[in-house]
Design an enzyme around this catalytic site. Structure first.
Site, PDB file in Angstrom:
ATOM      1  N   PHE A  17     -27.615  30.740 135.599  1.00  0.00           N
ATOM      2  CA  PHE A  17     -26.672  31.905 136.419  1.00  0.00           C
ATOM      3  C   PHE A  17     -25.638  32.659 135.219  1.00  0.00           C
ATOM      4  CE2 PHE A  17     -26.885  34.121 140.245  1.00  0.00           C
ATOM      5  CZ  PHE A  17     -28.114  33.640 141.080  1.00  0.00           C
TER       6      PHE A  17
ATOM      7  N   GLN B  43     -16.667  43.948 142.379  1.00  0.00           N
ATOM      8  CA  GLN B  43     -17.790  43.671 141.242  1.00  0.00           C
ATOM      9  C   GLN B  43     -18.845  44.552 141.562  1.00  0.00           C
ATOM     10  OE1 GLN B  43     -20.173  39.878 141.632  1.00  0.00           O
ATOM     11  NE2 GLN B  43     -19.034  39.899 139.782  1.00  0.00           N
TER      12      GLN B  43
ATOM     13  N   HIS C 232     -22.873  44.600 140.823  1.00  0.00           N
ATOM     14  CA  HIS C 232     -23.905  43.711 140.221  1.00  0.00           C
ATOM     15  C   HIS C 232     -24.830  44.599 139.335  1.00  0.00           C
ATOM     16  CE1 HIS C 232     -27.406  41.002 140.157  1.00  0.00           C
ATOM     17  NE2 HIS C 232     -26.597  39.915 140.867  1.00  0.00           N
TER      18      HIS C 232
ATOM     19  N   LEU D 174     -30.417  44.358 146.382  1.00  0.00           N
ATOM     20  CA  LEU D 174     -30.189  43.338 145.135  1.00  0.00           C
ATOM     21  C   LEU D 174     -31.487  42.804 144.679  1.00  0.00           C
ATOM     22  CD1 LEU D 174     -27.220  42.587 143.750  1.00  0.00           C
ATOM     23  CD2 LEU D 174     -28.006  40.239 144.858  1.00  0.00           C
TER      24      LEU D 174
ATOM     25  N   GLU E  53     -29.545  37.576 139.983  1.00  0.00           N
ATOM     26  CA  GLU E  53     -29.341  37.142 138.730  1.00  0.00           C
ATOM     27  C   GLU E  53     -30.617  36.212 138.210  1.00  0.00           C
ATOM     28  OE1 GLU E  53     -25.126  37.565 138.078  1.00  0.00           O
ATOM     29  OE2 GLU E  53     -25.111  35.604 137.430  1.00  0.00           O
TER      30      GLU E  53
ATOM     31  N   ARG F  98     -21.259  39.615 135.283  1.00  0.00           N
ATOM     32  CA  ARG F  98     -21.716  40.880 135.650  1.00  0.00           C
ATOM     33  C   ARG F  98     -20.942  41.783 135.328  1.00  0.00           C
ATOM     34  NH1 ARG F  98     -22.783  38.218 141.565  1.00  0.00           N
ATOM     35  NH2 ARG F  98     -24.353  37.243 141.097  1.00  0.00           N
TER      36      ARG F  98
ATOM     37  N   HIS G  59     -21.174  45.321 144.981  1.00  0.00           N
ATOM     38  CA  HIS G  59     -21.743  44.087 145.361  1.00  0.00           C
ATOM     39  C   HIS G  59     -20.629  43.357 146.111  1.00  0.00           C
ATOM     40  CE1 HIS G  59     -24.337  40.910 145.571  1.00  0.00           C
ATOM     41  NE2 HIS G  59     -23.793  40.057 144.820  1.00  0.00           N
TER      42      HIS G  59
ATOM     43  N   ARG H 151     -16.026  37.775 139.795  1.00  0.00           N
ATOM     44  CA  ARG H 151     -16.561  36.626 140.273  1.00  0.00           C
ATOM     45  C   ARG H 151     -17.857  36.305 139.538  1.00  0.00           C
ATOM     46  NH1 ARG H 151     -20.766  35.524 143.820  1.00  0.00           N
ATOM     47  NH2 ARG H 151     -21.103  37.668 144.809  1.00  0.00           N
TER      48      ARG H 151
HETATM   49  C1  FAD Z   1     -27.589  40.815 148.606  1.00  0.00           C
HETATM   50  C2  FAD Z   1     -26.506  39.671 148.268  1.00  0.00           C
HETATM   51  C3  FAD Z   1     -26.991  38.457 147.464  1.00  0.00           C
HETATM   52  C4  FAD Z   1     -25.860  37.490 147.199  1.00  0.00           C
HETATM   53  N1  FAD Z   1     -26.049  36.620 146.524  1.00  0.00           N
HETATM   54  C5  FAD Z   1     -25.499  35.514 146.252  1.00  0.00           C
HETATM   55  C6  FAD Z   1     -25.780  34.471 145.482  1.00  0.00           C
HETATM   56  O1  FAD Z   1     -26.811  34.351 145.207  1.00  0.00           O
HETATM   57  N2  FAD Z   1     -24.774  33.474 145.472  1.00  0.00           N
HETATM   58  C7  FAD Z   1     -23.435  33.795 145.939  1.00  0.00           C
HETATM   59  O2  FAD Z   1     -22.634  33.003 145.504  1.00  0.00           O
HETATM   60  N3  FAD Z   1     -23.124  34.685 146.745  1.00  0.00           N
HETATM   61  C8  FAD Z   1     -23.999  35.671 146.807  1.00  0.00           C
HETATM   62  N4  FAD Z   1     -23.683  36.782 147.464  1.00  0.00           N
HETATM   63  C9  FAD Z   1     -22.411  37.263 148.022  1.00  0.00           C
HETATM   64  C10 FAD Z   1     -22.335  36.162 149.405  1.00  0.00           C
HETATM   65  O3  FAD Z   1     -23.560  36.269 149.909  1.00  0.00           O
HETATM   66  C11 FAD Z   1     -21.201  36.802 150.091  1.00  0.00           C
HETATM   67  O4  FAD Z   1     -20.076  37.049 149.522  1.00  0.00           O
HETATM   68  C12 FAD Z   1     -20.943  35.816 151.375  1.00  0.00           C
HETATM   69  O5  FAD Z   1     -22.086  35.314 152.111  1.00  0.00           O
HETATM   70  C13 FAD Z   1     -20.105  35.991 152.335  1.00  0.00           C
HETATM   71  O6  FAD Z   1     -19.912  35.340 153.361  1.00  0.00           O
HETATM   72  P1  FAD Z   1     -19.005  35.575 154.596  1.00  0.00           P
HETATM   73  O7  FAD Z   1     -19.006  34.129 155.409  1.00  0.00           O
HETATM   74  O8  FAD Z   1     -17.588  35.730 154.066  1.00  0.00           O
HETATM   75  O9  FAD Z   1     -19.419  36.726 155.263  1.00  0.00           O
HETATM   76  P2  FAD Z   1     -20.750  37.379 156.087  1.00  0.00           P
HETATM   77  O10 FAD Z   1     -21.592  36.414 155.998  1.00  0.00           O
HETATM   78  O11 FAD Z   1     -20.847  38.864 155.685  1.00  0.00           O
HETATM   79  O12 FAD Z   1     -20.462  37.205 157.527  1.00  0.00           O
HETATM   80  C14 FAD Z   1     -19.535  38.127 157.956  1.00  0.00           C
HETATM   81  C15 FAD Z   1     -19.284  37.961 159.594  1.00  0.00           C
HETATM   82  O13 FAD Z   1     -18.164  38.567 160.140  1.00  0.00           O
HETATM   83  C16 FAD Z   1     -18.693  39.101 161.549  1.00  0.00           C
HETATM   84  N5  FAD Z   1     -17.920  40.231 161.600  1.00  0.00           N
HETATM   85  C17 FAD Z   1     -17.388  41.132 160.826  1.00  0.00           C
HETATM   86  N6  FAD Z   1     -16.587  42.104 161.119  1.00  0.00           N
HETATM   87  C18 FAD Z   1     -16.361  41.487 162.591  1.00  0.00           C
HETATM   88  C19 FAD Z   1     -15.557  41.974 163.808  1.00  0.00           C
HETATM   89  N7  FAD Z   1     -14.796  43.260 163.566  1.00  0.00           N
HETATM   90  N8  FAD Z   1     -15.368  41.211 164.998  1.00  0.00           N
HETATM   91  C20 FAD Z   1     -16.339  40.117 165.000  1.00  0.00           C
HETATM   92  N9  FAD Z   1     -16.909  39.764 163.777  1.00  0.00           N
HETATM   93  C21 FAD Z   1     -17.084  40.398 162.579  1.00  0.00           C
HETATM   94  C22 FAD Z   1     -20.283  39.577 161.310  1.00  0.00           C
HETATM   95  O14 FAD Z   1     -20.762  39.444 162.435  1.00  0.00           O
HETATM   96  C23 FAD Z   1     -20.603  38.300 160.260  1.00  0.00           C
HETATM   97  O15 FAD Z   1     -21.001  37.057 161.177  1.00  0.00           O
HETATM   98  C24 FAD Z   1     -24.615  37.973 147.667  1.00  0.00           C
HETATM   99  C25 FAD Z   1     -24.278  38.925 148.338  1.00  0.00           C
HETATM  100  C26 FAD Z   1     -25.197  40.061 148.591  1.00  0.00           C
HETATM  101  C27 FAD Z   1     -25.020  41.200 149.439  1.00  0.00           C
END
Ligand code: FAD
Ligand code: FES
Lengths: 232, 594
Positions: free
Chosen positions: B115, B240, B242, B252, B255, B286, B367, B409
């Site tokens: 990566f 960031q 991507h 997306l 990578e 990135r 991203h 990141r």
């Molecule tokens: C397409 C894509 C591919 C990616 N690939 C990678 C990868 O390969 N490797 C890597 O390390 N990272 C990757 N990332 C980044 C990574 O996936 C995310 O940064 C990470 O999953 C975020 O996790 P989280 O638990 O912080 O939030 P999320 O998984 O976004 O969860 C947010 C949660 O908050 C809840 N929520 C939001 N607002 C409220 C509210 N007001 N009230 C109640 N609930 C709320 C939602 O319901 C959800 O459950 C990728 C991101 C994207 C977009």
């Protein structure tokens, strides 16, 4: 291109029954239906209600009946739908509002199959070994996003709401055929109940409906075989 | 309705669920999520989770830490980076023990892939660094498997969920956190959750940009709610892009495609990354690649003279460059199908392109927000430049800024971040709940939220939010995107302020109580506008270039003046800025070359 979108609408706070609403939109062939629905909501009628999140077919929020078939709105492009498109909520689950249905019965079926790895052995401090072939055995069913497109396309489910439905069987398959799992017997017992896998009449609607291209009927067949021959 | 818990977790993505698994073992815990947990955006993560398991080739967590610090352009706090990279290894094993179906090596171990920005010393010449296979993966749906596995464990453990509850306010009493206010989407009812400890894990805010990989639901609710309650937001200028989003759609393309050998090709058929990053080439970090793509486009070398380039993973191309680079690997069409099945599916569905046969048209896509709610390494929210914790309040995942990502990141490090700091946060909450008393609620609980909802419902301008949203997204893309300069940024700030004034008049056609997404989307737009303003304002203020923040009028990194984090506070109608030092342990800032 110009398209007419007919949406089956229902808000129990104001409507006695559901009714069709029609919207005229300008769209492009490669536009996602989800975008078109957003266009309607954001410009023509803010009351239109649907669930959506990821917008590329991974979160499983926006299964709906599009031109008679279960689709994710974000994964179907306008060029495949023609100039007159009908959109309805998925069937067999109570409509909360417009395209939003009550997912609780569906989630309850999912939970009934014990959808988690069962294994009390000490895994040690590193990973449990698993060969690429063992891993491949259940690869297809790990793809499920719980969108309910399969279950709500199934005539056996429409006929009998107690049937656990294809999605729950797919989830059971994912664990039953995982070499690290020890809960196959318990899960197969659930699958063997009257509401279990035998309700499947191999109609194949689920395969056609699955937006993840999971071979659902094959997975169900393998679970049936596992029950009959007591082997996984 | 009133509820009382020890611990309340807001968000059910990777960070929230990991925290819930910890907290619910010993504290009465509720998880509130506006989406069904399995709909969270963690599920879309594709490429992998970084951990120095060393399953395929030699690796050490210290090398992972070095890469992370360097990738961050030396803005990450190094104590936090070390904690994360060390614990990444055990956390990945823990995920495997929970049942996560990682891809496997021939000898049955977790398989790993390359990566961007992840390196090890070259065994032939240890002064040089070469790409390392560090990303543990499950095909190209690693995030899906993490989210599913964590949710499965929550079911097993009987965690209490309030699904489709949208949190709209944070309750503080005399400087102590004591709960949240949530809107029940199915009924429109407001609920007060009274708790000893609250953890925000609400994810990102990429929807402030036009072209984004982020879900419609990623509207930065947690950040904006905390900010409106007077808490700072850290390093919001670092967002960031991507490099590889599907042209015009932003979806997306991981990578991991380049990790498998894919290369970027401009309109003249050149593998242009050779010029920008002679060592890592297409696996540079990135920020560097996104900038290179835009430079190619600006200089007229986009594909067909347009604003995109190609990502090519066809075996013919990949193997030609493998040969040229002296890499003794070859790939087949079958590898593309089996290691990148979802990517192949997206390409067929949205582009009508088969990636094993044709290149994919791509452009950079908004991203990941490096900034967020400031926390310490225990996921406790801290509120000033001295890192004073706010008792009872925690944050983890993309909404938080620990800071492990600094100014940029590395790929695979967000999944590490969410599980490591989600777990730390959950544990810390338990400790806190065991010794703390329940703080009484403040005089006002759901009043302000109710007033805001009533205000919107009383407004006349229906179907107006969509236009404001679209204007904001275009503005942020054009002026606060990859290339930034003073004139653009100050215009962006004043335009966003004008949009905020317009937003005050936005109403909803839907007045009903039940599943009123018209109303909820309007609230979310309000959050995005606040965060867009902070992002543009912080970017205007930082007169240097570092990581993802590139100022054309200040092209160099300026450690003498800017080796520090920005803290932005809401002060009446204005934004007040403060700073805090970067924690440096053993990696002294150096020039960043790849
Ligand atoms: C397409 C894509 C591919 C990616 N690939 C990678 C990868 O390969 N490797 C890597 O390390 N990272 C990757 N990332 C980044 C990574 O996936 C995310 O940064 C990470 O999953 C975020 O996790 P989280 O638990 O912080 O939030 P999320 O998984 O976004 O969860 C947010 C949660 O908050 C809840 N929520 C939001 N607002 C409220 C509210 N007001 N009230 C109640 N609930 C709320 C939602 O319901 C959800 O459950 C990728 C991101 C994207 C977009
Ligand atoms: S919006 Fe996520 S599957 Fe369609």
């Amino acid at each position: 291109m110009r398209a007419t979108i007919k949406i089956l609408r229902f808000n129990p706070e104001v409507d006695k029954t559901s009714h069709w609403a029609e919207y005229q939109v300008d769209t492009e062939p490669n536009e996602q239906l989800l975008n078109v629905l957003h266009y309607i909501k954001w410009n023509l009628d803010g009351t239109l209600t649907l669930r959506r999140s990821c917008a590329h077919g991974i979160c499983g929020s926006d299964a709906m009946v599009v031109n008679g078939r279960n689709r994710l709105a974000c994964k179907v492009l306008m060029k495949y739908l023609g100039s007159s498109v009908t959109v309805e909520p998925i069937r067999g689950l109570r409509v909360i509002k417009d395209l939003v249905v009550d997912m609780e019965p569906f989630m309850a079926k999912y939970k009934s199959i014990m959808p988690y790895l069962i294994n009390d052995e000490d895994p040690g401090s590193r990973e449990r070994p698993q060969s690429p072939e063992e891993r491949e055995r259940f690869d297809d069913t790990t793809k499920c996003i719980l969108c309910a497109a399969c279950t709500t396309a199934c005539p056996s489910f429409w006929a009998n709401g107690e049937y656990v439905g294809p999605a729950a069987i797919v989830q059971a398959h994912r664990f039953i055929f995982d070499s690290r799992d020890r809960g196959a017997a318990e899960r197969l017992a659930v699958m063997n109940e009257w509401s279990g896998v035998w309700r499947c009449r191999t109609i194949f609607n689920c395969v056609e409906a699955c937006p993840r291209d999971i071979n659902v009927t094959k997975a169900i067949g393998e679970v049936k075989k596992a029950i009959l021959f007591d082997e996984v | 309705m009133y509820h009382r818990y020890d611990a309340v977790i807001v968000g059910a993505g990777g960070a929230g669920l990991m925290a819930a698994l910890q907290a619910s073992r010993q504290a009465r815990t509720a998880v509130l999520s506006k989406l069904y947990p399995t709909r969270s955006h963690t599920g879309t993560a594709q490429g992998g989770i970084g951990a120095a398991l060393g399953n395929v080739e030699e690796d050490r967590w210290e090398w992972h830490a070095f890469d992370t610090v360097k990738g961050s352009d030396y803005l990450a706090d190094q104590d936090a980076v070390e904690a994360m990279c060390r614990e990444a290894v055990d956390t990945v094993y823990e995920l495997e023990h929970m049942g996560l179906p990682f891809n496997r090596t021939r000898d049955g171990r977790i398989d790993q892939r390359r990566f961007g920005g992840h390196t090890r010393p070259d065994p032939k010449d240890p002064s040089k660094r070469i790409a390392v296979q560090r990303a543990c993966y499950a095909a190209d749906r690693t995030g899906h498997m993490i989210l599913q596995t964590l949710y499965q464990q929550c079911i097993k453990q009987g965690v209490t969920f309030y699904d489709e509850f949208q949190v709209v306010d944070l309750l503080l009493n005399d400087g102590v956190c004591c709960g949240v206010v949530a809107y029940e989407i199915a009924t429109g009812e407001l609920h007060v959750f009274h708790a000893k400890a609250v953890l925000f894990a609400t994810g990102g805010f990429g929807r402030m940009f036009k072209i984004t990989s982020n879900a419609h639901s990623l509207t930065g609710d947690g950040l904006a709610i905390a900010y409106r309650r007077g808490l700072p937001l850290e390093d919001m200028e670092f967002f960031q892009f991507h490099p590889t989003g599907i042209y015009r759609m932003g979806i997306l393309i991981t990578e991991g495609v380049r990790g498998e050998g894919g290369v970027l090709i401009n309109g003249k058929g050149e593998r242009f990354m050779e010029r920008y990053s002679p060592t890592l080439k297409d696996l540079a970090p990135r920020d560097i690649i996104s900038r290179a793509i835009y430079t190619e486009i600006r200089e007229g070398r986009g594909a067909n003279g347009k604003d995109f380039v190609y990502l090519d993973v066809t075996p013919a191309t990949v193997n030609r460059y493998f040969q040229q680079d002296g890499v003794d690997r070859r790939i087949t069409a079958h590898d593309v199908e089996t290691k990148l099945p979802d990517i192949a599916d997206f390409c067929r569905t949205y582009l009508g392109v088969d990636p094993a046969k044709q290149p994919m048209p791509i452009q950079p896509t908004a991203h990941y927000g490096m900034g967020g709610i400031p926390t310490n390494v225990e996921a406790q929210v801290v509120i000033d430049s001295r890192n004073t914790p706010l008792p009872g309040f925690y944050a983890a995942g993309e909404c938080a800024c620990v800071s492990v990502h600094g100014a940029n990141r590395l790929g695979t490090n967000s999944l590490v971040d969410i599980v490591v700091f989600g777990r730390r946060g959950g544990k810390k909450m338990v400790e806190y709940c065991q010794q703390a008393d329940l703080t009484p609620l403040p005089a006002e609980t759901d009043g302000p939220a109710r007033a805001e909802i009533e205000r919107i419902k009383a407004n006349r301008a229906t179907e107006a939010a969509g236009k404001i949203r679209a204007t904001m997204q275009e503005l942020m893309m054009d002026r606060v995107g990859i290339f930034r300069k003073e004139a653009d940024l100050s215009q962006a700030v004043s335009k966003i302020r004008a949009l905020k004034a317009e937003y005050e008049k936005v109403g909803v056609r839907d007045k009903s109580a039940r599943f009123n997404t018209d109303l909820l989307e309007t609230l979310e737009l309000g959050y995005l506008l606040d965060l867009a303003e902070v992002t543009a304002f912080s970017a205007l203020n930082r007169t240097e270039s570092r990581g993802a923040h590139l100022r054309e009028d200040f092209p160099d990194r300026d450690d003498a003046n800017w080796l520090k984090h920005t803290l932005a506070y809401l002060d009446g109608e204005n934004i007040r800025l403060d700073y805090k030092p970067v924690v440096i342990t053993k990696y002294e800032p150096q020039a960043r070359k790849y």
